[in-house]
Design an enzyme around this catalytic site. Structure first.
Site, PDB file in Angstrom:
ATOM      1  N   ASN A  26       4.942  52.450  -3.713  1.00 45.43           N
ATOM      2  CA  ASN A  26       5.004  51.212  -3.472  1.00 45.43           C
ATOM      3  C   ASN A  26       3.511  50.776  -2.657  1.00 45.43           C
ATOM      4  O   ASN A  26       3.657  51.000  -1.821  1.00 45.43           O
ATOM      5  CB  ASN A  26       6.339  50.522  -2.839  1.00 45.43           C
ATOM      6  CG  ASN A  26       6.022  49.144  -2.159  1.00 45.43           C
ATOM      7  OD1 ASN A  26       5.431  48.369  -2.707  1.00 45.43           O
ATOM      8  ND2 ASN A  26       7.078  48.895  -1.253  1.00 45.43           N
ATOM      9  N   GLY A  57       2.803  53.681   2.448  1.00 44.14           N
ATOM     10  CA  GLY A  57       1.310  54.391   3.180  1.00 44.14           C
ATOM     11  C   GLY A  57       0.796  55.406   2.442  1.00 44.14           C
ATOM     12  O   GLY A  57      -0.426  55.527   2.138  1.00 44.14           O
ATOM     13  N   SER A  90       7.854  56.149   5.913  1.00 44.61           N
ATOM     14  CA  SER A  90       7.192  57.097   6.468  1.00 44.61           C
ATOM     15  C   SER A  90       7.114  58.465   5.701  1.00 44.61           C
ATOM     16  O   SER A  90       6.905  59.648   6.394  1.00 44.61           O
ATOM     17  CB  SER A  90       7.154  57.172   8.062  1.00 44.61           C
ATOM     18  OG  SER A  90       6.692  55.865   8.737  1.00 44.61           O
ATOM     19  N   GLY A 148       6.407  52.355   7.780  1.00 42.07           N
ATOM     20  CA  GLY A 148       5.113  52.024   8.291  1.00 42.07           C
ATOM     21  C   GLY A 148       4.947  52.314   9.729  1.00 42.07           C
ATOM     22  O   GLY A 148       3.906  52.121  10.339  1.00 42.07           O
ATOM     23  N   GLU A 182      10.510  43.750   3.588  1.00 40.76           N
ATOM     24  CA  GLU A 182       9.498  43.071   3.639  1.00 40.76           C
ATOM     25  C   GLU A 182       9.778  41.865   3.222  1.00 40.76           C
ATOM     26  O   GLU A 182       9.452  40.742   3.711  1.00 40.76           O
ATOM     27  CB  GLU A 182       8.124  43.584   3.478  1.00 40.76           C
ATOM     28  CG  GLU A 182       7.633  44.581   4.395  1.00 40.76           C
ATOM     29  CD  GLU A 182       6.621  45.901   3.761  1.00 40.76           C
ATOM     30  OE1 GLU A 182       6.349  45.518   2.758  1.00 40.76           O
ATOM     31  OE2 GLU A 182       6.655  46.545   4.567  1.00 40.76           O
ATOM     32  N   GLU A 231      15.920  52.499   3.078  1.00 41.54           N
ATOM     33  CA  GLU A 231      14.995  52.546   3.982  1.00 41.54           C
ATOM     34  C   GLU A 231      14.942  51.806   5.041  1.00 41.54           C
ATOM     35  O   GLU A 231      15.254  50.626   5.277  1.00 41.54           O
ATOM     36  CB  GLU A 231      13.612  51.410   3.329  1.00 41.54           C
ATOM     37  CG  GLU A 231      13.254  52.000   1.822  1.00 41.54           C
ATOM     38  CD  GLU A 231      11.861  51.630   1.371  1.00 41.54           C
ATOM     39  OE1 GLU A 231      11.192  52.378   1.087  1.00 41.54           O
ATOM     40  OE2 GLU A 231      11.821  50.233   1.615  1.00 41.54           O
ATOM     41  N   HIS A 243      12.973  44.498  -0.933  1.00 39.33           N
ATOM     42  CA  HIS A 243      12.326  45.385  -0.245  1.00 39.33           C
ATOM     43  C   HIS A 243      12.644  44.356   1.314  1.00 39.33           C
ATOM     44  O   HIS A 243      12.463  43.397   1.428  1.00 39.33           O
ATOM     45  CB  HIS A 243      11.060  45.385  -0.426  1.00 39.33           C
ATOM     46  CG  HIS A 243      10.505  46.510   0.621  1.00 39.33           C
ATOM     47  ND1 HIS A 243       9.724  46.140   1.688  1.00 39.33           N
ATOM     48  CD2 HIS A 243       9.634  47.666   0.354  1.00 39.33           C
ATOM     49  CE1 HIS A 243       9.432  47.178   2.364  1.00 39.33           C
ATOM     50  NE2 HIS A 243       9.396  48.101   1.316  1.00 39.33           N
ATOM     51  N   LYS A 273       2.315  48.026  -2.152  1.00 34.60           N
ATOM     52  CA  LYS A 273       2.268  46.595  -1.236  1.00 34.60           C
ATOM     53  C   LYS A 273       1.263  45.677  -1.743  1.00 34.60           C
ATOM     54  O   LYS A 273       0.723  45.820  -2.828  1.00 34.60           O
ATOM     55  CB  LYS A 273       2.675  46.974   0.365  1.00 34.60           C
ATOM     56  CG  LYS A 273       3.636  48.038   0.437  1.00 34.60           C
ATOM     57  CD  LYS A 273       4.158  48.000   1.800  1.00 34.60           C
ATOM     58  CE  LYS A 273       5.472  48.974   1.848  1.00 34.60           C
ATOM     59  NZ  LYS A 273       5.934  49.065   3.144  1.00 34.60           N
TER      60      LYS A 273
HETATM   61  P1  PGA Z   1       5.967  53.627   4.277  1.00 35.15           P
HETATM   62  O1  PGA Z   1       6.479  52.334   3.620  1.00 35.15           O
HETATM   63  O2  PGA Z   1       5.954  54.542   3.312  1.00 35.15           O
HETATM   64  O3  PGA Z   1       4.534  53.092   4.460  1.00 35.15           O
HETATM   65  O4  PGA Z   1       6.757  53.723   5.365  1.00 35.15           O
HETATM   66  C1  PGA Z   1       7.777  52.602   2.628  1.00 35.15           C
HETATM   67  C2  PGA Z   1       8.134  51.207   1.883  1.00 35.15           C
HETATM   68  O5  PGA Z   1       8.076  50.254   2.614  1.00 35.15           O
HETATM   69  O6  PGA Z   1       8.652  51.184   0.883  1.00 35.15           O
END
Ligand code: PGA
Length: 254
Positions: A9, A235, A213, A173, A97, A167, A95, A11
């Site tokens: 992903n 990330g 993460s 993140g 976010e 998640e 998601h 983003k």
């Molecule tokens: P992250 O994000 O690996 O940067 O923690 C995961 C996600 O939001 O799908």
């Protein structure tokens, strides 16, 4: 047997040029690597070119969101038909976010899932709790509600085509991953809910990814858990070497 699935992903990252260079490299590094389903979810702007590059490969393209109507007066939104047109198979829905920054509710999520299925897109449904909810012992209750409401009126044929991503929001993140055991406990709980909504046979078929993460140095431990079928990676999916290492996780369990 559930085929592992690793989804990137990206983003709101990467211009078209960078996205193309990335998938060109990724395609070369993963040619002949078939044991894992790999999905790349670039921003909308790069979907067209990324799909072109990945056409003759095993790597699948997904979008990060969609509006739940095929067309209409909805300024600034992207429809499932447009995603199909751009070569998408998967679409991330709900998601955290989107839920937090754009006020997406479980009802919105449910609408989006149904619409995605109408157009034969395969959703990756994200669920997960805030840290305060976990600390208050409410993590399971939160995830339970997200699933019951999000999956309302979704039939057996559809649920087995989709993926659920657990998640925990406090792990996204932040560099802080859930322990593999804690993540697996929630995955088992999710599978249990699926067996209640549908039945055990169906629940055993649905793939459940962990997200938050995920990195090259923790993927192996996560994938060695009984109910973790893959990862949704933010990330660490922005770097080809890191994503390739995650895809090539080492698993000891059958
Ligand atoms: P992250 O994000 O690996 O940067 O923690 C995961 C996600 O939001 O799908």
């Amino acid at each position: 047997m559930r085929k592992p699935i690793i989804a990137a992903n990206w983003k709101m990252n990467k211009t078209v040029k960078k996205a193309v260079a990335f998938v060109d490299d990724l395609k070369k590094q993963l040619s002949n690597y078939t044991g894992v389903e790999v999905v790349v979810c670039p921003p909308f702007t790069a979907l067209n070119k990324v799909s072109e590059v990945l056409k003759e490969s095993n790597i699948i393209v997904g979008a990060q969101n969609m509006y739940p109507e095929p067309a209409g007066a909805v300024t600034g939104e992207i429809s499932p038909l447009m995603l199909l047109d751009l070569g998408c198979d998967y679409v991330i829905i709900g998601h955290s976010e989107r839920r937090t920054l754009f006020n997406e509710t479980d009802e919105t999520v449910n609408k989006k899932l149904k619409c995605a299925f109408t157009y034969r897109l395969r959703p990756i449904l994200c669920v997960g709790e805030y840290l305060e909810q976990r600390d208050a012992g409410k993590a399971e209750e939160v995830v339970y509600n997200q699933l019951i409401k999000g999956l309302a009126d979704i039939g057996k044929d559809d649920i087995v085509r989709m993926v659920i991503a657990y998640e925990p929001i406090w792990a996204i993140g932040t560099g802080r991953t859930a322990t593999p055991e804690d993540a697996n406990a929630m995955h088992k709980f999710i599978r249990h809910i699926l067996s209640e909504i549908y039945d055990q046979k169906v629940a055993a078929k649905v793939r459940i990814q962990y997200g938050g993460s995920v990195r090259p140095d923790n993927i192996d431990d996560l994938m060695n858990q009984s109910d973790i079928d893959g990862a949704l990676v933010g990330g660490a999916s922005l770097d080809v070497r890191s994503l390739v290492r995650i895809v090539k996780f080492k698993r000891e369990i059958a």
